[in-house]
Design a protein around this motif. Sequence first.
Motif, mmCIF file in Angstrom:
data_model
loop_
_atom_site.group_PDB
_atom_site.id
_atom_site.type_symbol
_atom_site.label_atom_id
_atom_site.label_comp_id
_atom_site.label_asym_id
_atom_site.label_seq_id
_atom_site.Cartn_x
_atom_site.Cartn_y
_atom_site.Cartn_z
ATOM 1 N N MET A 117 0.852 -1.475 0.173
ATOM 2 C CA MET A 117 0.086 -0.384 0.249
ATOM 3 C C MET A 117 0.826 1.059 -0.317
ATOM 4 O O MET A 117 0.936 2.541 -0.313
ATOM 5 C CB MET A 117 -1.094 0.378 1.382
ATOM 6 N N THR A 118 2.051 0.990 0.950
ATOM 7 C CA THR A 118 2.507 2.385 0.613
ATOM 8 C C THR A 118 3.839 2.364 -0.720
ATOM 9 O O THR A 118 3.763 3.428 -0.690
ATOM 10 C CB THR A 118 3.738 2.439 1.714
ATOM 11 N N GLU A 119 4.226 1.690 -0.966
ATOM 12 C CA GLU A 119 5.228 1.855 -2.240
ATOM 13 C C GLU A 119 4.826 2.175 -3.424
ATOM 14 O O GLU A 119 4.550 2.821 -4.353
ATOM 15 C CB GLU A 119 5.978 0.718 -2.089
ATOM 16 N N GLU A 120 3.332 1.500 -3.185
ATOM 17 C CA GLU A 120 2.557 1.458 -4.998
ATOM 18 C C GLU A 120 1.530 2.408 -4.299
ATOM 19 O O GLU A 120 0.623 2.733 -5.940
ATOM 20 C CB GLU A 120 2.143 0.063 -5.301
ATOM 21 N N SER A 121 1.304 3.400 -3.469
ATOM 22 C CA SER A 121 0.737 4.111 -3.065
ATOM 23 C C SER A 121 -1.196 3.562 -3.495
ATOM 24 O O SER A 121 -2.175 3.876 -4.223
ATOM 25 C CB SER A 121 0.274 5.374 -4.946
ATOM 26 N N ILE A 122 -1.336 2.481 -3.342
ATOM 27 C CA ILE A 122 -2.309 1.975 -3.065
ATOM 28 C C ILE A 122 -3.540 1.635 -1.908
ATOM 29 O O ILE A 122 -3.393 2.431 -0.892
ATOM 30 C CB ILE A 122 -2.363 0.028 -3.097
ATOM 31 N N HIS A 123 -5.083 2.296 -2.073
ATOM 32 C CA HIS A 123 -5.626 3.101 -1.417
ATOM 33 C C HIS A 123 -6.866 1.504 -0.950
ATOM 34 O O HIS A 123 -7.207 1.072 -0.115
ATOM 35 C CB HIS A 123 -5.953 3.774 -1.458
ATOM 36 N N HIS A 124 -7.266 0.790 -2.571
ATOM 37 C CA HIS A 124 -7.582 -0.262 -1.978
ATOM 38 C C HIS A 124 -7.309 -1.886 -2.807
ATOM 39 O O HIS A 124 -6.491 -2.243 -4.170
ATOM 40 C CB HIS A 124 -9.510 -0.218 -2.917
ATOM 41 N N LEU A 125 -6.979 -2.422 -1.722
ATOM 42 C CA LEU A 125 -6.214 -4.215 -2.220
ATOM 43 C C LEU A 125 -7.523 -5.222 -2.349
ATOM 44 O O LEU A 125 -7.268 -5.280 -1.048
ATOM 45 C CB LEU A 125 -4.816 -3.938 -1.427
ATOM 46 N N PRO A 126 -7.370 -5.528 -3.285
ATOM 47 C CA PRO A 126 -8.305 -7.039 -3.412
ATOM 48 C C PRO A 126 -7.689 -8.134 -3.106
ATOM 49 O O PRO A 126 -6.502 -8.063 -2.946
ATOM 50 C CB PRO A 126 -8.765 -7.089 -4.383
ATOM 51 N N VAL A 127 -8.159 -9.270 -1.979
ATOM 52 C CA VAL A 127 -7.334 -10.297 -1.215
ATOM 53 C C VAL A 127 -8.683 -11.365 -2.304
ATOM 54 O O VAL A 127 -9.698 -11.646 -3.150
ATOM 55 C CB VAL A 127 -8.009 -10.597 -0.028
ATOM 56 N N ILE A 128 -7.428 -12.526 -2.827
ATOM 57 C CA ILE A 128 -8.077 -12.983 -3.908
ATOM 58 C C ILE A 128 -7.897 -14.955 -3.404
ATOM 59 O O ILE A 128 -6.594 -14.883 -2.556
ATOM 60 C CB ILE A 128 -7.290 -13.041 -5.200
ATOM 61 N N ASP A 129 -8.063 -15.463 -3.891
ATOM 62 C CA ASP A 129 -7.799 -16.784 -3.688
ATOM 63 C C ASP A 129 -7.918 -17.947 -5.060
ATOM 64 O O ASP A 129 -8.967 -17.850 -5.586
ATOM 65 C CB ASP A 129 -9.028 -17.645 -2.594
#
Length: 153
Positions: A117-129
């Motif tokens: 989130m910090t390095e890529e400036s991500i605010h929404h990180l989907p979790v996948i299986d």
Amino acid sequence: MLKARDMMNAEPPFCQLDTPVQDISQRFASESMSGILVIDDKQRLLGVITESDLIDQQAKLHLPTAIALFDMVLPLGEEKFERELARMQAMVAEDLMTPGVQTVDADADLNRVSTLMTEESIHHLPVIDGDMVIGLITRHEVIKALAGRLFAS
């Protein structure tokens, strides 16, 4: 160490490619959402739409700059202009979404999630299986996880 499955919203907001942008905007307002996942009928992630995407759609269009060099005119920024124009004309989720979204699996730990989130400036990180979406981590979920860890100490 906390894992993505412990922090994620297991019932993230989602929509289909053909969901009208008007409907998405209304959901953002009524459900106080900051992002929505765009998925197909098998719950595979196709993209994400954020508050910024909706706000950017209303922003002023930046016309491309051109430089005259001898008898030639060299346009600069045409690609950005075309992206902005397409976004402004978006009618359905597919037109507005950001494809190729960074994801994590359910076993990713808090350090991995925070670093991404910090390095890529991500605010929404989907979790996948596999290739299915099973959750969503926003910065808010990370803060809650950190606060819980601090108070548990």
